[in-house]
Design an enzyme around this catalytic site. Sequence first.
Site, PDB file in Angstrom:
ATOM      1  N   ALA A  12      15.744 -39.860 -80.997  1.00 25.89           N
ATOM      2  CA  ALA A  12      16.722 -39.786 -82.092  1.00 25.89           C
ATOM      3  C   ALA A  12      17.072 -38.366 -82.507  1.00 25.89           C
ATOM      4  O   ALA A  12      18.125 -38.125 -83.086  1.00 25.89           O
ATOM      5  CB  ALA A  12      16.198 -40.559 -83.301  1.00 25.89           C
ATOM      6  N   GLY A  13      16.212 -37.423 -82.164  1.00 25.78           N
ATOM      7  CA  GLY A  13      16.445 -36.045 -82.619  1.00 25.78           C
ATOM      8  C   GLY A  13      17.650 -35.414 -81.947  1.00 25.78           C
ATOM      9  O   GLY A  13      17.886 -35.620 -80.762  1.00 25.78           O
ATOM     10  N   ARG A  17      17.624 -26.747 -82.575  1.00 33.32           N
ATOM     11  CA  ARG A  17      17.222 -25.456 -82.008  1.00 33.32           C
ATOM     12  C   ARG A  17      17.771 -25.235 -80.590  1.00 33.32           C
ATOM     13  O   ARG A  17      17.733 -24.121 -80.078  1.00 33.32           O
ATOM     14  CB  ARG A  17      15.698 -25.322 -81.997  1.00 33.32           C
ATOM     15  N   LYS A  24      19.543 -33.298 -77.508  1.00 36.82           N
ATOM     16  CA  LYS A  24      18.502 -32.524 -76.809  1.00 36.82           C
ATOM     17  C   LYS A  24      17.982 -33.208 -75.553  1.00 36.82           C
ATOM     18  O   LYS A  24      17.849 -32.572 -74.503  1.00 36.82           O
ATOM     19  CB  LYS A  24      17.347 -32.266 -77.780  1.00 36.82           C
ATOM     20  N   GLY A  78      10.820 -40.354 -90.230  1.00 38.81           N
ATOM     21  CA  GLY A  78       9.481 -40.210 -89.648  1.00 38.81           C
ATOM     22  C   GLY A  78       9.310 -41.020 -88.370  1.00 38.81           C
ATOM     23  O   GLY A  78      10.113 -41.897 -88.063  1.00 38.81           O
ATOM     24  N   GLU A 156      -2.242 -35.276 -89.951  1.00 34.50           N
ATOM     25  CA  GLU A 156      -1.159 -34.331 -89.692  1.00 34.50           C
ATOM     26  C   GLU A 156      -1.537 -32.953 -90.218  1.00 34.50           C
ATOM     27  O   GLU A 156      -2.245 -32.833 -91.225  1.00 34.50           O
ATOM     28  CB  GLU A 156       0.131 -34.829 -90.341  1.00 34.50           C
ATOM     29  N   ASN A 171      -3.074 -34.519 -81.274  1.00 39.16           N
ATOM     30  CA  ASN A 171      -2.225 -35.640 -80.840  1.00 39.16           C
ATOM     31  C   ASN A 171      -1.063 -35.118 -80.004  1.00 39.16           C
ATOM     32  O   ASN A 171      -0.270 -34.309 -80.466  1.00 39.16           O
ATOM     33  CB  ASN A 171      -1.701 -36.360 -82.098  1.00 39.16           C
ATOM     34  N   LYS A 335      32.858 -30.642 -47.605  1.00 39.76           N
ATOM     35  CA  LYS A 335      32.995 -31.545 -48.755  1.00 39.76           C
ATOM     36  C   LYS A 335      33.526 -32.884 -48.288  1.00 39.76           C
ATOM     37  O   LYS A 335      34.532 -32.923 -47.582  1.00 39.76           O
ATOM     38  CB  LYS A 335      33.948 -30.945 -49.788  1.00 39.76           C
ATOM     39  N   ARG A 424      52.073 -20.804 -31.668  1.00 43.29           N
ATOM     40  CA  ARG A 424      51.818 -19.366 -31.598  1.00 43.29           C
ATOM     41  C   ARG A 424      53.151 -18.712 -31.285  1.00 43.29           C
ATOM     42  O   ARG A 424      53.855 -19.143 -30.360  1.00 43.29           O
ATOM     43  CB  ARG A 424      50.826 -19.114 -30.471  1.00 43.29           C
TER      44      ARG A 424
HETATM   45  C1  UD1 Z   1       4.337 -35.379 -84.113  1.00 42.62           C
HETATM   46  C2  UD1 Z   1       3.073 -36.102 -84.524  1.00 42.62           C
HETATM   47  C3  UD1 Z   1       1.873 -35.152 -84.374  1.00 42.62           C
HETATM   48  C4  UD1 Z   1       1.792 -34.623 -82.957  1.00 42.62           C
HETATM   49  C5  UD1 Z   1       3.101 -33.991 -82.549  1.00 42.62           C
HETATM   50  C6  UD1 Z   1       3.078 -33.676 -81.077  1.00 42.62           C
HETATM   51  C7  UD1 Z   1       3.698 -37.736 -86.256  1.00 42.62           C
HETATM   52  C8  UD1 Z   1       3.743 -38.005 -87.696  1.00 42.62           C
HETATM   53  N1  UD1 Z   1       3.205 -36.557 -85.908  1.00 42.62           N
HETATM   54  O1  UD1 Z   1       4.526 -34.334 -85.061  1.00 42.62           O
HETATM   55  O2  UD1 Z   1       0.677 -35.825 -84.712  1.00 42.62           O
HETATM   56  O3  UD1 Z   1       0.728 -33.692 -82.849  1.00 42.62           O
HETATM   57  O4  UD1 Z   1       4.230 -34.888 -82.783  1.00 42.62           O
HETATM   58  O5  UD1 Z   1       4.232 -32.960 -80.733  1.00 42.62           O
HETATM   59  O6  UD1 Z   1       4.065 -38.575 -85.472  1.00 42.62           O
HETATM   60  N2  UD1 Z   1      11.492 -38.536 -84.267  1.00 42.62           N
HETATM   61  C9  UD1 Z   1      12.454 -39.485 -84.461  1.00 42.62           C
HETATM   62  N3  UD1 Z   1      12.741 -39.893 -85.724  1.00 42.62           N
HETATM   63  C10 UD1 Z   1      12.114 -39.400 -86.799  1.00 42.62           C
HETATM   64  C11 UD1 Z   1      11.127 -38.414 -86.600  1.00 42.62           C
HETATM   65  C12 UD1 Z   1      10.842 -38.013 -85.316  1.00 42.62           C
HETATM   66  O7  UD1 Z   1      13.047 -39.973 -83.497  1.00 42.62           O
HETATM   67  O8  UD1 Z   1      12.426 -39.831 -87.904  1.00 42.62           O
HETATM   68  C13 UD1 Z   1      11.182 -38.086 -82.896  1.00 42.62           C
HETATM   69  C14 UD1 Z   1      11.542 -36.622 -82.695  1.00 42.62           C
HETATM   70  O9  UD1 Z   1      12.875 -36.486 -82.190  1.00 42.62           O
HETATM   71  C15 UD1 Z   1      10.515 -36.166 -81.702  1.00 42.62           C
HETATM   72  C16 UD1 Z   1       9.303 -37.023 -82.018  1.00 42.62           C
HETATM   73  O10 UD1 Z   1       9.799 -38.162 -82.697  1.00 42.62           O
HETATM   74  O11 UD1 Z   1      10.903 -36.416 -80.349  1.00 42.62           O
HETATM   75  C17 UD1 Z   1       8.260 -36.285 -82.851  1.00 42.62           C
HETATM   76  O12 UD1 Z   1       8.831 -35.864 -84.054  1.00 42.62           O
HETATM   77  P1  UD1 Z   1       8.525 -34.448 -84.669  1.00 42.62           P
HETATM   78  O13 UD1 Z   1       9.299 -34.305 -85.910  1.00 42.62           O
HETATM   79  O14 UD1 Z   1       8.647 -33.393 -83.643  1.00 42.62           O
HETATM   80  O15 UD1 Z   1       6.978 -34.625 -85.055  1.00 42.62           O
HETATM   81  P2  UD1 Z   1       5.889 -33.514 -85.234  1.00 42.62           P
HETATM   82  O16 UD1 Z   1       5.907 -33.045 -86.642  1.00 42.62           O
HETATM   83  O17 UD1 Z   1       6.016 -32.516 -84.163  1.00 42.62           O
END
Ligand code: UD1
Length: 448
Positions: A12-13, A17, A24, A78, A156, A171, A335, A424
């Site tokens: 979903a992200g 960056r 991404k 989250g 966390e 994790n 090609k 030619r």
């Molecule tokens: C998360 C973990 C953490 C772990 C780390 C590893 C949780 C709460 N924490 O933290 O324990 O060490 O990853 O990299 O899970 N995402 C969504 N929707 C959301 C939130 C996140 O799709 O609402 C996706 C993000 O795009 C990403 C992944 O979930 O691909 C992790 O999210 P991110 O915000 O990077 O979590 P971290 O804080 O890094």
Amino acid sequence: MSLELSVVVLAAGMGTRMKSALPKVMHKVAGKPMVNHVIDTAAKLNAGKTMVVVGPDMPKLVETVAPHPTFEQTDRLGTAHAVLAAREALAGLSGNVLVLYADSPLFTAETLERLVAAREAGDHAVAVLGFRPEDPTGYGRLVTDATSGELLAIVEDKECDADQRAINFCNSGVMCFRAEDMLATLEAIDNANAKGEYYLTDAVAVARENGHRCVAVEVDEEETLGVNSRAQLSVAEAIMQDRLRKAAMDDGATLIDPASVFLCADTKLGRDVIVEPNVVFGPGVTVGDNVVIKAFSHLESCVVGDAADIGPYARLRPGAEIGAGAKVGNFVEIKKAVVEDGAKVNHLSYIGDARVGAKANIGAGTITCNYDGYRKQHTDIGAGAFIGSNSALVAPVEIGDGAIVGAGSTITGKVAADALTLTRAERIEKAGWAAKFREKMRALTGKK
Ligand code: UD1
Ligand code: MG
């Protein structure tokens, strides 16, 4: 590993960056979008259902992961909230549900299999893939029981007390759930924490409160790399290239200078292929046995037959099909053309929208003029034909088997088999003309 397996891929992200118009996880590693790496790795475990959680307005991403179903997470509340976007599809599943991040393309099928096996082995509610980075800052810490090794909680980074912060077992983000109680566990997670997010990692504490057991499995840090920036994308690319080069060599190809050969995830090289330095394989390349690909060649979406000889400096573009024992030499671009067995296109040519018959010989500088500004037209060169150097074949054109085209000709239409054809201008020769010319010019200009 014997139970059913379903997969939820979090994608979903937007990845701000990356500074990109593209979501991404659609950025490519070894020619394949990161999200597809993750899906394909899960497929190696015979995953039944694979669900992808996407963000709002990501139609291209939905297309990229098709036919796998997508679920939209509208607000980013989250990781637990993200998984619950697929709530309907999760209901009624049995066995294992693996949660993967689409921005982490380096996990191997063997590692995921180990995690699922550990989840099944003790009938654990949750199994988590952990790693030990030099600097654990930012990661969720895995709190384990000192004697049993059981996983007690994931805390966390922002929620850690001093003792927990010192833990370096972290994790990776990859978690495997017992499907039967997964939904109940996730629904019980709240957002009373520093970030005000629904943490997927709280599933461990919830499961334990309900009397279930959890386990952590360790993996090498390299596999856990998550891509948040273009710099991290290049690190993932380097690791993936390294793996692909090793696999190609393990399968019987010689890479003289592996570090300068770039492969795609789907590149197929046969036995006893020799790849010289500085060769790039784009997507969709299949190379037969005993082929030599000389330095500085570039290949994409093409097929190269056994014992063909390619390059140096050859360019094989989409739709090039090179027959067995054929030769494509320096500064030759092919090609959408079939170069049949034993044919030779040795120097400085463009062959597009064409067939070059078996054992035909295409002289240096031959160009198929396939495009009139509106249409692409076909050139057909028969078996054993000989095209003299610097010929322009203005398509549509058909050269019969065994015909000879005189060097420097411009040919259009049909040429009969075994005929000689040439265009030619008649040659003229004026005896002594050059000497007289020089004499006159010296007199006129005073130059020697
Ligand atoms: C998360 C973990 C953490 C772990 C780390 C590893 C949780 C709460 N924490 O933290 O324990 O060490 O990853 O990299 O899970 N995402 C969504 N929707 C959301 C939130 C996140 O799709 O609402 C996706 C993000 O795009 C990403 C992944 O979930 O691909 C992790 O999210 P991110 O915000 O990077 O979590 P971290 O804080 O890094
Ligand atoms: Mg992260």
